[in-house]
Write a protein that holds these residues in place. Structure first.
Motif, PDB file in Angstrom:
ATOM      1  N   LYS A  82     -18.741   4.328  43.019  1.00  9.39           N
ATOM      2  CA  LYS A  82     -18.637   5.720  43.618  1.00  9.39           C
ATOM      3  C   LYS A  82     -19.417   6.826  43.635  1.00  9.39           C
ATOM      4  CE  LYS A  82     -14.048   6.227  46.207  1.00  9.39           C
ATOM      5  NZ  LYS A  82     -12.501   6.765  45.413  1.00  9.39           N
ATOM      6  N   ARG A  83     -20.125   6.760  41.925  1.00  8.37           N
ATOM      7  CA  ARG A  83     -20.707   7.044  41.739  1.00  8.37           C
ATOM      8  C   ARG A  83     -22.168   6.677  42.029  1.00  8.37           C
ATOM      9  NH1 ARG A  83     -20.267  12.611  39.518  1.00  8.37           N
ATOM     10  NH2 ARG A  83     -18.485  12.646  39.330  1.00  8.37           N
ATOM     11  N   GLU A 101     -16.273   9.024  33.358  1.00  7.79           N
ATOM     12  CA  GLU A 101     -15.936   9.633  34.487  1.00  7.79           C
ATOM     13  C   GLU A 101     -16.851  11.194  34.082  1.00  7.79           C
ATOM     14  OE1 GLU A 101     -15.439  12.164  37.940  1.00  7.79           O
ATOM     15  OE2 GLU A 101     -15.630  10.035  37.441  1.00  7.79           O
ATOM     16  N   VAL A 102     -16.611  11.580  32.430  1.00  9.27           N
ATOM     17  CA  VAL A 102     -16.880  12.821  32.005  1.00  9.27           C
ATOM     18  C   VAL A 102     -18.588  11.907  32.085  1.00  9.27           C
ATOM     19  CG1 VAL A 102     -16.853  13.819  29.553  1.00  9.27           C
ATOM     20  CG2 VAL A 102     -15.264  13.136  30.677  1.00  9.27           C
ATOM     21  N   MET A 140     -20.520  10.325  33.454  1.00  9.29           N
ATOM     22  CA  MET A 140     -21.634  10.606  34.360  1.00  9.29           C
ATOM     23  C   MET A 140     -21.336  11.453  34.963  1.00  9.29           C
ATOM     24  SD  MET A 140     -20.500   6.954  36.694  1.00  9.29           S
ATOM     25  CE  MET A 140     -18.414   6.834  36.561  1.00  9.29           C
ATOM     26  N   LYS A 141     -20.664  12.036  35.081  1.00 11.80           N
ATOM     27  CA  LYS A 141     -20.603  14.061  34.886  1.00 11.80           C
ATOM     28  C   LYS A 141     -21.278  14.340  34.746  1.00 11.80           C
ATOM     29  CE  LYS A 141     -15.494  14.751  37.304  1.00 11.80           C
ATOM     30  NZ  LYS A 141     -14.708  15.764  37.378  1.00 11.80           N
ATOM     31  N   ALA A 142     -21.961  14.104  33.161  1.00 10.84           N
ATOM     32  CA  ALA A 142     -22.919  14.459  32.771  1.00 10.84           C
ATOM     33  C   ALA A 142     -24.225  14.055  32.803  1.00 10.84           C
ATOM     34  CB  ALA A 142     -22.327  14.852  31.418  1.00 10.84           C
ATOM     35  N   GLY A 143     -24.587  13.442  33.624  1.00  7.57           N
ATOM     36  CA  GLY A 143     -25.570  12.537  33.620  1.00  7.57           C
ATOM     37  C   GLY A 143     -26.041  10.879  33.191  1.00  7.57           C
ATOM     38  N   LEU A 178     -14.732   3.311  40.362  1.00  3.37           N
ATOM     39  CA  LEU A 178     -15.438   4.472  40.262  1.00  3.37           C
ATOM     40  C   LEU A 178     -16.895   4.369  39.539  1.00  3.37           C
ATOM     41  CD1 LEU A 178     -14.912   7.803  38.734  1.00  3.37           C
ATOM     42  CD2 LEU A 178     -14.813   6.283  36.457  1.00  3.37           C
ATOM     43  N   GLU A 216     -11.403   7.221  31.925  1.00  2.00           N
ATOM     44  CA  GLU A 216     -11.891   8.363  31.936  1.00  2.00           C
ATOM     45  C   GLU A 216     -12.854   9.423  31.063  1.00  2.00           C
ATOM     46  OE1 GLU A 216     -10.529   7.389  28.016  1.00  2.00           O
ATOM     47  OE2 GLU A 216      -9.829   6.961  30.471  1.00  2.00           O
TER      48      GLU A 216
END
Length: 208
Positions: free
Chosen positions: A64-65, A26-27, A29-32, A61, A23
């Protein structure tokens, strides 16, 4: 900086994979966060770490990223090497079947994922990889092949050797790193009671 490294050369994403914190990954990766960043020294990536730990959901995860499925570490091991060596069959299936990892990728020493599965006696992984096209005759240029490591072990697994035999391994290949021994030399030297192979059929040989 989501890609900053600690004194061990690890990014926060790699640490998240070590701790199975999908979890938080995921945070990040969303932040770069760089999904393919490698740990300084050994070159472990986040995906490699997830594969080594058998964390299938984290591996999905990362893939997919955009994580590189065949990214190798400093020793030339891919995530598939890691999963196979640890016997993590669900991750092996994920990498090979779903993400088309190179099943015959060779490390710096020439070893393949199936080699390490054989060495660690993960029969279910070996069977699966053979079905998907693992080459059982790849190894160090003049040295170890899967059949050598299987017959060299004092605790040799008869079922493992039989699996290799019936799948047409080269039974005459010499291990030049081990006095030129062939698989049969190793069977004789180790006094196994196992299933060595003739060219066409397994033949039971009682070696005691």
């Amino acid at each position: 900086d989501v890609n900053v490294k600690n004194k061990a050369g690890e990014t926060p994403l790699i640490v998240a994979m070590q701790k199975d914190r999908a979890e938080m990954a995921e945070v990040l990766m969303k932040a770069g966060a760089d999904v393919d960043a490698k740990r300084t020294g050994d070159g472990w990536s986040a995906l490699y770490t997830a594969a080594y730990n058998g964390n299938e959901s984290a591996a999905i995860l990362l893939l997919k990223r955009g994580a590189h499925v065949n990214l190798q570490n400093a020793d030339g091991w891919s995530p598939l090497h890691a999963a196979a060596s640890k016997g993590h069959l669900p991750v092996v299936k994920l990498l090979v079947k779903d993400w088309h990892a190179d099943i015959n990728m060779q490390s710096n020493q020439g070893t393949t994922p199936v080699f390490h599965a054989v060495a660690r006696k993960h029969i279910d992984v070996v069977r699966y990889m053979i079905l998907l096209g693992a080459n059982l005759n790849l190894g160090a240029p003049e040295g170890w092949r899967p059949i050598h490591i299987a017959t060299y072990d004092h605790d040799a697994n008869a079922e493992m050797i039989k699996i290799l035999c019936v799948n047409k391994v080269d039974l005459n290949t010499a291990n030049k790193e081990l006095m030129g021994y062939s698989p049969l030399h190793l069977i004789m030297a180790r006094q196994h009671c196992i299933w060595p192979c003739s060219i066409t059929n397994p033949v039971l040989l009682n070696c005691w």
